[in-house]
Design a protein around this motif. Structure first.
Motif, PDB file in Angstrom:
ATOM      1  N   LEU A   1      21.542  50.653  58.642  1.00  0.00           N
ATOM      2  CA  LEU A   1      20.087  50.509  58.718  1.00  0.00           C
ATOM      3  C   LEU A   1      19.392  51.720  59.319  1.00  0.00           C
ATOM      4  CD1 LEU A   1      19.757  46.761  59.809  1.00  0.00           C
ATOM      5  CD2 LEU A   1      19.879  47.736  57.514  1.00  0.00           C
ATOM      6  N   ALA A   2      20.155  52.739  59.674  1.00  0.00           N
ATOM      7  CA  ALA A   2      19.552  53.968  60.186  1.00  0.00           C
ATOM      8  C   ALA A   2      18.905  54.775  59.069  1.00  0.00           C
ATOM      9  CB  ALA A   2      20.595  54.835  60.893  1.00  0.00           C
TER      10      ALA A   2
ATOM     11  N   ASN B   1      20.260  58.655  68.149  1.00  0.00           N
ATOM     12  CA  ASN B   1      19.046  58.341  67.391  1.00  0.00           C
ATOM     13  C   ASN B   1      19.355  57.437  66.203  1.00  0.00           C
ATOM     14  OD1 ASN B   1      17.377  61.611  67.730  1.00  0.00           O
ATOM     15  ND2 ASN B   1      17.631  59.939  69.177  1.00  0.00           N
ATOM     16  N   ASN B   2      20.427  57.761  65.459  1.00  0.00           N
ATOM     17  CA  ASN B   2      20.786  56.945  64.301  1.00  0.00           C
ATOM     18  C   ASN B   2      21.103  55.515  64.691  1.00  0.00           C
ATOM     19  OD1 ASN B   2      22.617  59.551  62.423  1.00  0.00           O
ATOM     20  ND2 ASN B   2      20.439  59.197  62.667  1.00  0.00           N
ATOM     21  N   ILE B   3      21.809  55.341  65.804  1.00  0.00           N
ATOM     22  CA  ILE B   3      22.121  53.984  66.271  1.00  0.00           C
ATOM     23  C   ILE B   3      20.846  53.250  66.659  1.00  0.00           C
ATOM     24  CG2 ILE B   3      23.252  52.679  68.117  1.00  0.00           C
ATOM     25  CD1 ILE B   3      25.457  54.893  68.054  1.00  0.00           C
ATOM     26  N   ALA B   4      19.937  53.940  67.341  1.00  0.00           N
ATOM     27  CA  ALA B   4      18.670  53.322  67.715  1.00  0.00           C
ATOM     28  C   ALA B   4      17.857  52.942  66.481  1.00  0.00           C
ATOM     29  CB  ALA B   4      17.865  54.269  68.605  1.00  0.00           C
ATOM     30  N   GLN B   5      17.832  53.815  65.487  1.00  0.00           N
ATOM     31  CA  GLN B   5      17.111  53.507  64.246  1.00  0.00           C
ATOM     32  C   GLN B   5      17.668  52.250  63.591  1.00  0.00           C
ATOM     33  OE1 GLN B   5      17.915  57.264  62.403  1.00  0.00           O
ATOM     34  NE2 GLN B   5      16.437  58.351  63.692  1.00  0.00           N
TER      35      GLN B   5
ATOM     36  N   ALA C   1      16.744  46.480  62.594  1.00  0.00           N
ATOM     37  CA  ALA C   1      17.212  45.097  62.536  1.00  0.00           C
ATOM     38  C   ALA C   1      16.346  44.192  63.400  1.00  0.00           C
ATOM     39  CB  ALA C   1      18.675  45.021  62.976  1.00  0.00           C
ATOM     40  N   TRP C   2      16.014  44.664  64.615  1.00  0.00           N
ATOM     41  CA  TRP C   2      15.241  43.844  65.550  1.00  0.00           C
ATOM     42  C   TRP C   2      13.813  43.604  65.044  1.00  0.00           C
ATOM     43  CZ3 TRP C   2      16.744  41.158  69.789  1.00  0.00           C
ATOM     44  CH2 TRP C   2      15.742  40.643  70.611  1.00  0.00           C
ATOM     45  N   MET C   3      13.134  44.661  64.640  1.00  0.00           N
ATOM     46  CA  MET C   3      11.745  44.519  64.202  1.00  0.00           C
ATOM     47  C   MET C   3      11.648  43.754  62.878  1.00  0.00           C
ATOM     48  SD  MET C   3       9.783  45.598  66.519  1.00  0.00           S
ATOM     49  CE  MET C   3       9.702  46.674  67.956  1.00  0.00           C
TER      50      MET C   3
ATOM     51  N   TRP D   1      31.423  45.331  63.723  1.00  0.00           N
ATOM     52  CA  TRP D   1      29.963  45.319  63.776  1.00  0.00           C
ATOM     53  C   TRP D   1      29.375  45.566  62.390  1.00  0.00           C
ATOM     54  CZ3 TRP D   1      27.215  47.795  68.586  1.00  0.00           C
ATOM     55  CH2 TRP D   1      27.561  47.055  69.731  1.00  0.00           C
ATOM     56  N   LYS D   2      28.544  44.651  61.951  1.00  0.00           N
ATOM     57  CA  LYS D   2      27.944  44.756  60.622  1.00  0.00           C
ATOM     58  C   LYS D   2      27.084  46.010  60.531  1.00  0.00           C
ATOM     59  CE  LYS D   2      25.331  42.312  57.099  1.00  0.00           C
ATOM     60  NZ  LYS D   2      24.734  41.030  56.653  1.00  0.00           N
ATOM     61  N   GLY D   3      27.227  46.721  59.426  1.00  0.00           N
ATOM     62  CA  GLY D   3      26.438  47.927  59.203  1.00  0.00           C
ATOM     63  C   GLY D   3      27.127  49.192  59.648  1.00  0.00           C
TER      64      GLY D   3
END
Length: 433
Positions: A31-32, A362-366, A371-373, A413-415
């Motif tokens: 999802l990044a 950054n990629n992990i945060a993206q 996913a959260w939003m 971990w999915k993704g």
């Protein structure tokens, strides 16, 4: 060896640095990746009238009968879905942590491109102290490409070029966030500059460090009585408007903000939060932290905030061995690779981590913010499955059939591709206290 910044100064524009904010590593989680939408970006100027002028209050003098006020200016950078195929300038001018060096950042967003589409969720971004509206530009641009409008705030008295007394940041941070929300709401009303483009009644908030402090206040977390009285804080009790249980703070949370992400939120380590105050949080939040955060702390800082937050679903994503810069800052611009005698450190350290690669962070945060939003602002149940994880990434088991379907014991971990979910923890606390 001559420092890069000196070489750039000696040769003028010949060695213009390339500072991309949109890098995607081969091991970036699913999802990044950028979405399908073209992204536009533009600068907005706002003024919040009649605000208490914290900088004009003398902390050591007698409390004035009335506090001085001023019209508080705020610059906002707005990323948004734009007309497909839009072309133009994709550079951004930003100042470094030294407050003096202006650099060029390169992304994918087209300056002043025509907006496209309707009804996107709105996300506010709030930087640290000091920082600026471009510090998390990598995240803003990325999520805008997936169908969000993002408003990133330059907080007056808290940017690299306007850094001033800390009390202004303490008092104004949440007020700035909510004022920008209201201004953005007015601009999307019928006849407004961005009529119908986004839905300000369906908003999220992302804050880093002091922006995370502000996000907690905005979400309903009230500060302690002790912190209101700190001599180095809000002068003459001006922070009392955010004290837990006060009428002013009880009236503060805005129902339009549905969720928040707080990255390295500050304050637990200095007595600003208590269990009673954090119980006031009214929206689900995801907290992100490095387990070696030297600024906000971890066990007695961010993790303690998460543990004491209200009984709503709250998540904690941990970068194991990461520091305070985990997840949030963009990659260090090349011009920052120098030691500042004035600041006493290498300017690039403001953006980087001793252990983790910044782009990887950054990629992990993206990935996780998407996913959260998507889960909380778009009601996307499929994205919620990316948050249903074993707590320790290293413990996940990769077990797949030859046709690519997961076996019963698959718990990776999915993704995340095989062998790429390392050094992370994701915990969820949902039971009411």
């Amino acid at each position: 060896m001559i420092p890069f910044a000196l070489v750039a100064t000696m040769t003028g524009s010949v060695l213009m640095a390339d500072n991309p904010i949109d890098t995607q590593l081969p091991n970036a989680p699913e999802l990044a990746g950028y979405g399908d939408m073209t992204v536009g970006v533009r600068q907005l100027e706002m003024v919040n009238p009649g605000q208490i002028d914290i900088l004009s209050i003398e902390p050591d003098a007698a409390r004035p009968a009335t506090f001085p006020t001023y019209d508080r200016p705020l610059t906002v950078e707005m990323w948004y879905p734009a007309e497909a195929g839009a072309t133009g300038d994709t550079s951004m001018k930003a100042f470094l942590r030294d407050g003096a060096t202006e650099v060029t950042l390169k992304g994918r967003a087209v300056r002043d491109a025509a907006p496209a589409g309707k009804g996107y969720p709105l996300i506010l971004i709030s930087h640290g102290y000091p920082g600026n509206r471009f510090l998390m530009s990598h995240l803003a641009e990325n999520i805008a490409s997936k169908g969000y409008v993002v408003a990133s705030i330059d907080h007056t008295d808290s940017t690299y070029r306007t850094q001033a007394a800390f009390g202004s940041t303490l008092v104004n941070r949440s007020l700035d966030q909510l004022f920008v929300l209201e201004e953005m709401a007015q601009m999307t009303d019928e006849g407004g500059d961005f009529a119908g483009l986004y839905d300000a009644d369906n908003a999220g908030l992302i804050g880093y460090s002091m922006g995370g402090y502000g996000a907690i206040v905005t979400a309903g977390g009230g500060v302690t009585e002790a912190s209101v009285g700190y001599s180095w804080g809000g002068p003459h009790g001006t922070l009392g408007i955010h004290q837990a249980g006060s009428d002013t703070h009880n009236a503060l949370p805005d129902a339009r903000i549905k969720t928040a992400v707080a990255i390295g939120p500050w304050g637990m380590n200095t007595g600003f939060w208590s269990a009673d105050g954090l119980a006031g949080i009214q929206i689900p939040m995801m907290f992100i932290a490095g387990s070696q955060d030297e600024t906000s702390l971890y066990e007695e800082g961010v993790r303690a905030i998460w543990e004491n937050a209200s009984g709503l679903p709250h998540a904690l994503l941990t970068y194991v061995n990461g520091g305070h810069n985990s997840a949030a800052p963009m990659p260090a611009p090349k011009e920052s690779y120098y030691f500042s005698e004035d600041k006493g450190f290498n300017i690039s350290e403001h953006y980087s981590d001793p252990v983790w690669d910044t782009v990887r962070m950054n990629n992990i945060a993206q990935h996780f913010v998407t996913a959260w939003m998507d889960t909380h602002l778009k009601g996307d149940s499929e994205k919620a499955t990316y948050l249903d994880l074993v707590e320790v990434s290293n413990a996940g088991v990769w077990s797949m059939n030859e046709d690519g379907t997961p076996k019963e014991d698959h718990s990776y971990w999915k993704g995340f591709a095989q062998n790429t979910a390392k050094g992370l923890k994701y915990e969820v606390k949902s039971a009411a206290k």
